[in-house]
Each structure stands twice: as structure tokens, then as C-alpha cells.
Design an enzyme around this catalytic site. Structure first.
Site, PDB file in Angstrom:
ATOM      1  N   SER A  69      60.035 -30.903  73.638  1.00  0.00           N
ATOM      2  CA  SER A  69      61.331 -31.548  73.772  1.00  0.00           C
ATOM      3  C   SER A  69      62.461 -30.514  73.685  1.00  0.00           C
ATOM      4  O   SER A  69      62.582 -29.665  74.559  1.00  0.00           O
ATOM      5  CB  SER A  69      61.458 -32.656  72.717  1.00  0.00           C
ATOM      6  OG  SER A  69      62.504 -33.528  73.024  1.00  0.00           O
ATOM      7  N   ASP A 132      57.126 -41.886  78.406  1.00  0.00           N
ATOM      8  CA  ASP A 132      57.991 -41.246  77.410  1.00  0.00           C
ATOM      9  C   ASP A 132      59.230 -42.119  77.200  1.00  0.00           C
ATOM     10  O   ASP A 132      59.978 -42.365  78.146  1.00  0.00           O
ATOM     11  CB  ASP A 132      58.398 -39.846  77.891  1.00  0.00           C
ATOM     12  CG  ASP A 132      59.116 -39.033  76.827  1.00  0.00           C
ATOM     13  OD1 ASP A 132      59.956 -39.595  76.088  1.00  0.00           O
ATOM     14  OD2 ASP A 132      58.846 -37.833  76.737  1.00  0.00           O
ATOM     15  N   HIS A 159      56.195 -39.672  73.714  1.00  0.00           N
ATOM     16  CA  HIS A 159      56.923 -38.407  73.565  1.00  0.00           C
ATOM     17  C   HIS A 159      56.031 -37.380  72.865  1.00  0.00           C
ATOM     18  O   HIS A 159      56.492 -36.533  72.117  1.00  0.00           O
ATOM     19  CB  HIS A 159      58.233 -38.644  72.812  1.00  0.00           C
ATOM     20  CG  HIS A 159      59.258 -37.577  73.005  1.00  0.00           C
ATOM     21  ND1 HIS A 159      59.788 -37.237  74.221  1.00  0.00           N
ATOM     22  CD2 HIS A 159      59.856 -36.760  72.098  1.00  0.00           C
ATOM     23  CE1 HIS A 159      60.671 -36.265  74.068  1.00  0.00           C
ATOM     24  NE2 HIS A 159      60.725 -35.946  72.785  1.00  0.00           N
TER      25      HIS A 159
END
Length: 189
Positions: A69, A132, A159
Site C-alpha cells: 500500500s 480490494d 487489501h
């Protein structure tokens, strides 16, 4: 060669999700792994993360960054001005996806230099899940086009372990890292 693991924001750390698994498995292969929780882990601001990466961890052309991320954002900003062996972007993105925390991170205050990001590393690999909840799949597809990455689309991974999803292993990522390390020219090993 060494592998640097960079977690995401919102209080994440390298002690969570699949990071300990990746570190343990790479350690067993004799790979040097740097796994440190970055300063300012809640907000994940570039003004703290990029200098920490640059001045404390000090990657070079023999370094692979595995960024989850916001960790991928850090790898990409670093590669704008300095060489890496490569980047693995897990649930990576290139804009704030409508989140205030991301918008205020500083990573999106200037345009990305995609030409430099591509030129300063031998490879970029991307892992993204179609479900996600934070980074839409379309954003991942755009990032793939911008980076020329090797793209692995997955299903049911969310995620990749953040928030309410438990994910203690990530064999697909581990295998991709092993493959890239084996493919690296001798002088970079």
C-alpha cells in the site's frame, strides 16, 4: 542483495500480516532482509518515510523493496531519483483513492516521474486483488500501465491482510521474490 519490507499506513507495521512470514522465509534462504517499522506509521507521511528510507535504510541498485500500500508509494518516490534492483508493489496505488489520510500524506503533492521510476530499476511487480476495499482494481490497472509492471491479479485477497482480514502467509509473493533474486545478474547478488 537485500530485501526491504515497507508496511502501509494507518498504524501498520512489519510485525503484522504476511511480513513476518516473508522475512522468515527469506532469512532461511540466506537473503538479507530489512524489516523496520517506519516512523509516523499512522499517517505515513512522505516527509518522514522517504528520508527514513534514504538516510537510515539506504537502498541501492542491489536492493529490492517490497511495499504494501503506502509502502509502495515510498518505493516509487525513492526510485524517481535513485536506483533499485526492483519493486514489489502489493495493493499499490498512485493517487489518494479519495481518502483524506492519503491526500495529506504528501506522496501526491507533485506529479510522478514514471520514466525515472521505470529507468531506475530492473523490474516492477504488482499484486492486486479485485476485491480490494481501499484501492479500486481500476487504479491498480492504471498503475500497471504507468509502470509497465508485471501484474498479478488475484481474487479474495482484499487489501492483503490489512484491517479485518487475516493473512499470515503470502506464498505467491515469496515465490516471485525468489524468482527475481535468482534472475539477478551475478554482480548484483
Amino acid at each position: 542483495m537485500r530485501v526491504v519490507l515497507i508496511h502501509g499506513n494507518a498504524g501498520a507495521s512489519v510485525e503484522g500480516i504476511w511480513f513476518p512470514y516473508v522475512k522468515r522465509e527469506l532469512d532461511a534462504l540466506g537473503v538479507e532482509v530489512v524489516a523496520e517499522t517506519f516512523p509516523d506509521p499512522i499517517k505515513g507521511r512522505m516527509r518522514y518515510w522517504l528520508p527514513y528510507l534514504t538516510d537510515v535504510i539506504r537502498p541501492d541498485e542491489r536492493t529490492v523493496i517490497v511495499g504494501h500500500s503506502s509502502g509502495a508509494l515510498t518505493a516509487f518516490r525513492y526510485a524517481e531519483t535513485a536506483p533499485l534492483l526492483g519493486t514489489f508493489a502489493v495493493a499499490g496505488h498512485h493517487h489518494d483513492c479519495g481518502f483524506e489520510l492519503e491526500r495529506r500524506s504528501g506522496f501526491f503533492d507533485t506529479p510522478w516521474d514514471w520514466d525515472a521510476i521505470r529507468a531506475n530499476q530492473q523490474f516492477i511487480e504488482q499484486f492486486h486483488s479485485k476485491d480490494d476495499p481501499w484501492v479500486p482494481f481500476e487504479v491498480a490497472e492504471e498503475l500497471h500501465e504507468l509502470t509497465g509492471s508485471t501484474f498479478t491479479a488475484m481474487h479474495g485477497m482484499g487489501h492483503f491482510g490489512s484491517y479485518d482480514q487475516r493473512m499470515d502467509t503470502f506464498p505467491e509473493l515469496l515465490e516471485a521474490i525468489r524468482r527475481r533474486l535468482e534472475e539477478a545478474p551475478r554482480e548484483e547478488r
